[in-house]
Design a protein around this motif. Structure first.
Motif, short mmCIF file in Angstrom:
data_model
loop_
_atom_site.label_atom_id
_atom_site.label_comp_id
_atom_site.label_asym_id
_atom_site.label_seq_id
_atom_site.Cartn_x
_atom_site.Cartn_y
_atom_site.Cartn_z
N GLY A 123 0.79 -1.23 0.00
CA GLY A 123 0.00 0.00 0.00
C GLY A 123 0.82 1.27 0.00
N ASN A 124 2.10 1.17 -0.31
CA ASN A 124 2.97 2.35 -0.30
C ASN A 124 2.95 2.99 -1.69
N ASP A 125 2.00 3.87 -1.89
CA ASP A 125 1.69 4.39 -3.21
C ASP A 125 2.21 5.81 -3.39
N GLY A 126 2.22 6.24 -4.65
CA GLY A 126 2.58 7.61 -4.97
C GLY A 126 3.96 7.69 -5.58
N ALA A 127 4.24 8.87 -6.15
CA ALA A 127 5.45 9.00 -6.93
C ALA A 127 5.93 10.44 -6.93
N GLY A 128 7.07 10.62 -7.56
CA GLY A 128 7.66 11.94 -7.71
C GLY A 128 8.45 12.02 -8.99
N THR A 129 9.53 12.77 -8.94
CA THR A 129 10.28 13.02 -10.18
C THR A 129 10.99 11.79 -10.71
N THR A 130 11.24 10.78 -9.85
CA THR A 130 11.97 9.59 -10.31
C THR A 130 11.08 8.35 -10.39
N GLY A 131 9.76 8.53 -10.34
CA GLY A 131 8.85 7.40 -10.39
C GLY A 131 8.33 7.05 -9.02
#
Length: 676
Positions: free
Chosen positions: A639-647
């Motif tokens: 359940g550790n979801d989400g992303a940023g500039t590197t995926g």
């Protein structure tokens, strides 16, 4: 605590930048005089939309409005989180600067008869502060003039700081980041601009307006023409509808014993006589409206003392130099209510409420007992107090048990707001509002003897200029829950657990639950790296007790959201092993979600992140860079979801212990937080 050395509304379309000392200013348009109605009030909490922090932090009787959301012909102090700048210490990292003759206006959101103004005016050239007027007007009519002071602001230099802006280094034998050297052992000797490391720019003043003004009326703050302050910086106002004074008729009234409500003569003897009579007659002590001068400690034991309310009853004192140091090392005394020393059995059944304690502390001397409340208490409570300009608002030296600290406002402290020091058990700090401390806002420090079974819950801590919003140093089975922490500045961050300062080991479970931090994750001057909004630091020993972080929200993090760290000299000796994060939200990081700089490991369940500025997990371990991977292991429980500039922030290739170490990654400023 003692700290040893530690390795906008209507902007002009064409903006004009102006430089004033370390502060960047941007011109703001004057409002059109023909506006038929005032703009709506912009009410915030910690400079955020209140919806983003609903249910967290203290419930307070006032409404906050940031100056940058008002209408002004002054200049916007542009956002900056760099330590030793005025903007970094402002709520929301923004403010409005008024030149003589300029103003800022606020629309009253509700009926109001009292305001608090948070402001900054320049220090005197030689230090020691100065004064300046601020005109208060409502509905186009002048109401009152408030006298501002910088006497309680402006510290300079290295710990424990000085009031002298021209002082040279206090500790030339310490490592200094600015030169990356130890000046005393460097040839040629480096030089430093003065003032060196200015801090503590802000102070605040409260004012009863004399009548009630309706919602929708416009309140104007004006730096009058002729003010001696080259700039008057307004950070925010708090508006409030204060009720009538509390009256206790059947009580030991201090006026009957000669107390002076005008503040002219020393009222300490009269208050002590009222306390003695109250004990004989089994009454409470009542302190009616007035300002009562008290320049020393008042010893309290088995007594209830009530004021008429903190807006009406003020216990105000000067700091007094002692002819010789006292046995505890104090070289000054000042206003304060103190329990008996724990070694003497402490005090019991003490209840203080409904008054203000206003001190006169302008420098940090850690041996001085010049706190608003100090000593040892059991089965006692401190509530509805307003404490300002003392060293520490409430510093309790245990052992003691069953203490309640609730519904207080503690501001403008040289050091902490509240510190549970040593052996305090089964006690609670709840629904307190803290702003502008010079050290940890709220701390549990288990030096030598464990604090156990304590809870810090539903408090708001804003703008600690040094160290952390809330810190726990060792102890057993303690809880930090439902708090709101905003805008820490340096050498600390929002939430902290540390095995340091001689603290006992962490045992049982330390729980961080449903807290929110905003604009945390500061720059650690000594290490030259960014910290996490929550950071866990193993220094004196390993941290092997359970730490459970559940339901926290980390918003607009300057650097990392989460950090696990040790110091270089002990990196191969200590570890952090039993930490679990669950149901956590991370909205914006300048760098990573997790920065690991220690051996050990942690687990993550349902940790959602967005707007992540760098690789999600910056894993350096103990910096040995072994072929088998980092000494720090990350366990993905799902359940550790989400992303940023590197995926994805938690990508398969990072697990369980891939070395992804970037010692000082580039910082990507996150967007403002928004509804999840």
């Amino acid at each position: 605590m003692t700290r040893p050395p530690f390795r906008p509304h209507r902007l002009l379309s064409g903006i004009v930048a102006v430089t004033l000392a370390t502060t960047t200013l941007v011109a703001v348009a004057s409002p059109a005089s023909a506006d038929p109605a005032p703009p709506p009030a912009v009410v915030t909490r910690a400079a955020l939309d209140p919806a983003l922090v609903a249910g967290r932090g203290a419930d307070v009787p006032f409404l906050e409005q940031e100056a940058e959301n008002g209408v002004t012909d002054g200049a916007l102090v542009a956002a900056d989180r760099t330590a030793y700048t005025l903007a970094a210490e402002a709520s929301g990292r923004k403010a409005v600067s008024l030149a003589p003759g300029q103003y800022v206006e606020f629309t009253l959101p509700e009926a109001t008869n009292a305001i608090t103004v948070r402001y900054s005016i320049p220090d005197a050239a030689a230090g020691g502060g100065g004064t300046a007027p601020l005109q208060i007007g409502v509905g186009g009519k002048k109401v009152k003039t408030l006298t501002l002071t910088s006497a309680y602001a402006y510290l300079y230099n290295q710990y424990p700081f000085t009031n002298d802006p021209a002082a040279g280094l206090l500790h030339p034998d310490w490592w200094v980041t600015e030169c990356a050297c130890v000046p005393a052992f460097t040839t040629p000797a480096p030089t430093f601009e003065t003032p060196f490391r200015p801090m503590k720019y802000f102070d605040e003043e409260r004012l009863l307006l004399g009548r009630t003004y309706k919602a929708g009326e416009v309140l104007r703050l004006t730096a009058p023409v002729g003010t001696p302050a080259a700039s008057t910086v307004i950070d925010l106002i708090d508006t409030e509808l204060v009720g009538r004074p509390h009256v206790r008729l059947a009580a030991s009234n201090v006026l009957l014993f000669g107390a002076d409500p005008s503040g002219g003569k020393d009222s300490a003897p009269a208050i002590e006589k009222a306390i003695a009579a109250a004990k004989k007659l089994k009454l409470k002590v009542y302190i009616p409206p007035g300002t009562y001068r008290v320049d020393r400690h008042i010893l309290v034991d088995d007594v209830t003392i009530e004021g008429a309310g903190s807006w009406y009853t003020k216990i105000k004192g000067r700091e007094v130099a002692l002819a010789s140091p006292s046995p505890d090392g104090s070289v000054h005394t000042g206003v304060g209510f103190y329990g008996r020393d724990a070694a003497a059995g402490g005090s019991r059944n003490v209840h203080l409420s409904g008054f203000a304690i206003e001190g006169d502390v302008r420098e940090r001397i850690d041996t001085d007992q010049v706190n608003g409340i100090g000593g040892a208490f059991s089965d006692s409570s401190f509530s509805r107090l307003h404490i300002q300009h003392t060293k520490v608002g409430i510093w309790l030296d245990g052992p003691m048990e069953r203490v309640t600290v609730r519904d207080n406002i503690i501001v403008d402290q040289i050091a902490d707001a509240v510190n549970f020091h040593r052996g305090i058990t089964n006690s609670t700090v709840s629904n307190n509002f803290v702003r502008n401390t010079g050290d940890d806002g709220l701390a549990m420090w288990s030096e030598g003897t464990a604090n156990a079974g304590n809870t810090f819950e539903r408090n708001t801590v804003q703008s600690p200029t040094l160290a952390n919003g809330i810190a726990v140093y060792g102890g057993t089975d303690n809880t930090v829950s439902g708090n709101l922490v905003a805008d820490p500045v340096r050498e600390g961050s929002g939430l902290h657990a540390g095995s340091r300062f001689g603290a006992t080991a962490f045992e049982g479970t330390l729980a961080f639950t449903d807290n929110t931090t905003v604009r945390a994750g500061t720059y650690e001057l000594n290490w030259n790296i960014g910290l996490g909004a929550i950071w866990i630091f193993a220094l004196d020993r390993s941290i092997e007790g359970a730490i459970r972080v559940t339901g926290d929200h980390y918003l607009d993090n300057t650097y990392n959201a989460i950090m696990m760290v040790s110091d270089w000299p002990v990196k191969d000796v200590v570890k952090i092993t039993d930490v679990a994060f669950a149901d956590v939200r991370v909205d914006g990081t300048g760098t990573s979600v997790l920065s690991a700089r220690v051996a050990g490991g942690a687990s993550f369940l349902n940790v959602d992140a967005r707007n992540v500025g760098a690789v999600g997990i910056n894993n350096c371990g103990s910096f040995n860079f072994l072929p088998s991977g980092s000494e720090f292991a990350v366990t993905d429980l799902g359940g550790n979801d989400g992303a940023g500039t590197t995926g994805p922030w938690m990508a398969a290739w990072e697990l369980p212990n891939t070395i992804t170490c970037d010692d000082r990654p580039p910082v990507v400023s996150p967007p403002p937080p928004s509804t999840w």
